[in-house]
Write an enzyme that holds these catalytic residues in place. Sequence first.
Site, PDB file in Angstrom:
ATOM      1  CB  SER A 186       5.382 -14.353   3.542  1.00 44.21           C
ATOM      2  OG  SER A 186       4.127 -13.739   3.727  1.00 44.21           O
ATOM      3  CB  CYS A 197     -20.816  14.499   1.372  1.00 47.79           C
ATOM      4  SG  CYS A 197     -19.934  13.133   2.171  1.00 47.79           S
ATOM      5  CB  CYS A 207     -16.214   9.983   1.466  1.00 53.40           C
ATOM      6  SG  CYS A 207     -17.503  10.633   2.559  1.00 53.40           S
ATOM      7  CB  VAL A 265      -0.959   0.022   1.227  1.00 51.66           C
ATOM      8  CG1 VAL A 265      -1.874  -1.199   1.221  1.00 51.66           C
ATOM      9  CG2 VAL A 265      -0.205   0.133   2.549  1.00 51.66           C
ATOM     10  CG  HIS A 305      -3.627  -5.936   0.171  1.00 50.49           C
ATOM     11  ND1 HIS A 305      -2.569  -6.659   0.673  1.00 50.49           N
ATOM     12  CD2 HIS A 305      -4.564  -6.859  -0.191  1.00 50.49           C
ATOM     13  CE1 HIS A 305      -2.845  -7.956   0.607  1.00 50.49           C
ATOM     14  NE2 HIS A 305      -4.041  -8.100   0.087  1.00 50.49           N
TER      15      HIS A 305
HETATM   16  P1  OAD Z   1       5.448 -10.425   4.440  1.00 48.44           P
HETATM   17  O1  OAD Z   1       6.060  -9.540   5.478  1.00 48.44           O
HETATM   18  O2  OAD Z   1       4.526 -11.493   4.904  1.00 48.44           O
HETATM   19  O3  OAD Z   1       6.585 -11.143   3.608  1.00 48.44           O
HETATM   20  C1  OAD Z   1       7.672 -10.454   3.059  1.00 48.44           C
HETATM   21  C2  OAD Z   1       8.482 -11.441   2.241  1.00 48.44           C
HETATM   22  O4  OAD Z   1       9.535 -10.733   1.619  1.00 48.44           O
HETATM   23  C3  OAD Z   1       9.122 -12.570   3.047  1.00 48.44           C
HETATM   24  O5  OAD Z   1       8.897 -13.800   2.380  1.00 48.44           O
HETATM   25  C4  OAD Z   1      10.617 -12.215   3.062  1.00 48.44           C
HETATM   26  O6  OAD Z   1      11.438 -13.372   3.021  1.00 48.44           O
HETATM   27  C5  OAD Z   1      10.749 -11.452   1.757  1.00 48.44           C
HETATM   28  N1  OAD Z   1      11.813 -10.439   1.726  1.00 48.44           N
HETATM   29  C6  OAD Z   1      12.216  -9.600   2.739  1.00 48.44           C
HETATM   30  N2  OAD Z   1      13.151  -8.741   2.308  1.00 48.44           N
HETATM   31  C7  OAD Z   1      13.350  -9.018   0.990  1.00 48.44           C
HETATM   32  C8  OAD Z   1      14.193  -8.463  -0.041  1.00 48.44           C
HETATM   33  N3  OAD Z   1      15.009  -7.427   0.201  1.00 48.44           N
HETATM   34  N4  OAD Z   1      14.132  -9.013  -1.278  1.00 48.44           N
HETATM   35  C9  OAD Z   1      13.310 -10.056  -1.545  1.00 48.44           C
HETATM   36  N5  OAD Z   1      12.501 -10.628  -0.632  1.00 48.44           N
HETATM   37  C10 OAD Z   1      12.512 -10.112   0.613  1.00 48.44           C
HETATM   38  O7  OAD Z   1       4.744  -9.468   3.371  1.00 48.44           O
HETATM   39  P2  OAD Z   1       3.629  -9.796   2.293  1.00 48.44           P
HETATM   40  O8  OAD Z   1       3.790 -11.170   1.741  1.00 48.44           O
HETATM   41  O9  OAD Z   1       3.629  -8.662   1.336  1.00 48.44           O
HETATM   42  O10 OAD Z   1      -1.926  -7.068   3.914  1.00 48.44           O
HETATM   43  O11 OAD Z   1       2.323  -9.737   3.174  1.00 48.44           O
HETATM   44  C11 OAD Z   1       1.077  -9.858   2.550  1.00 48.44           C
HETATM   45  C12 OAD Z   1       0.044  -9.024   3.246  1.00 48.44           C
HETATM   46  O12 OAD Z   1       0.054  -9.307   4.636  1.00 48.44           O
HETATM   47  C13 OAD Z   1       0.308  -7.532   3.225  1.00 48.44           C
HETATM   48  O13 OAD Z   1      -0.078  -6.903   2.010  1.00 48.44           O
HETATM   49  C14 OAD Z   1      -0.563  -7.041   4.352  1.00 48.44           C
HETATM   50  C15 OAD Z   1      -0.329  -8.128   5.389  1.00 48.44           C
HETATM   51  O14 OAD Z   1      -1.438  -8.501   6.108  1.00 48.44           O
HETATM   52  C16 OAD Z   1      -2.725  -6.006   4.186  1.00 48.44           C
HETATM   53  O15 OAD Z   1      -2.317  -4.995   4.735  1.00 48.44           O
HETATM   54  C17 OAD Z   1      -4.135  -6.160   3.733  1.00 48.44           C
END
Ligand code: OAD
Length: 243
Positions: A191, A152, A129, A105, A121
């Site tokens: 992840s 509004c 609003c 985001v 997301h």
């Molecule tokens: P995570 O924090 O779950 O995962 C981040 C991933 O990035 C992990 O697998 C790390 O190993 C990898 N990582 C970290 N640093 C890195 C780098 N420099 N290069 C490559 N890989 C790296 O984040 P997301 O998978 O994005 O949702 O999480 C998904 C959603 O969970 C988010 O969008 C958020 C959260 O709930 C909402 O806010 C709706």
Amino acid sequence: MGSSSDLNQLKQRLASARSLVVLTGAGISADSGVPTFRGADGLWRTYRAEELATPEAFERDPRLVWEWYNWRREFLATKRPNDAHYALAEWERRQGRFWLITQNVDGLHREAGSRKLSEIHGNIWMVRCTRCGWVEKNRSVPIPILPSCARCAGLLRPHIVWFGEALDPADLARCDEVLRTCDTLLIIGTSGVVYPAAGFAATAKRAGAFVGEINLDETPQTALADISLRGRAKDVVPLLLER
Ligand code: OAD
């Protein structure tokens, strides 16, 4: 990083892709100094994101939720896209059929120039609003608390999909379509545990796509990927695009 032959293979595969989809998560912005979700530093005061990024929390105490978002906006305002964000924006210009799906985001893909983009997301720099549904860009830092709608006077909220909320059906339909029709999917820095994005690799795979992954660690998607490279997004992604 994985072996150089994996890197070269992935590079060749991407160079010959006719329809490429890229899915990114917090890992791509980690290289810009934005903490990931499942890292150690997820606390603000004594609250966790899961306690504040919910419709219930906003209903109970909109001021508290806005103070938290204001803090996050102040922090993110100091962050800039990195080489991986810029490489993907360049890719979009080079590649005929291209779509980028991000769970982030932070708005860094847009800032880097990406336009063929679904921010599934939401975006922390957009507000909505709660009364009339109007959505607009808002870069104010700090944002006046509580912010109100210019049309509004209703209460504004962040234009973000909170825990327990559904994704925009139009966004989901677009993602489904590009995933079913792409020949190559590249997954970067997620992840792979939060749905629906966690199911996107399986959708593309079922439709016959080649799946590549770039992540610091193994993930639940690694087994499904045809090639998975260990490394930092900002180092690996620009290498993949080099001619
Ligand atoms: P995570 O924090 O779950 O995962 C981040 C991933 O990035 C992990 O697998 C790390 O190993 C990898 N990582 C970290 N640093 C890195 C780098 N420099 N290069 C490559 N890989 C790296 O984040 P997301 O998978 O994005 O949702 O999480 C998904 C959603 O969970 C988010 O969008 C958020 C959260 O709930 C909402 O806010 C709706």
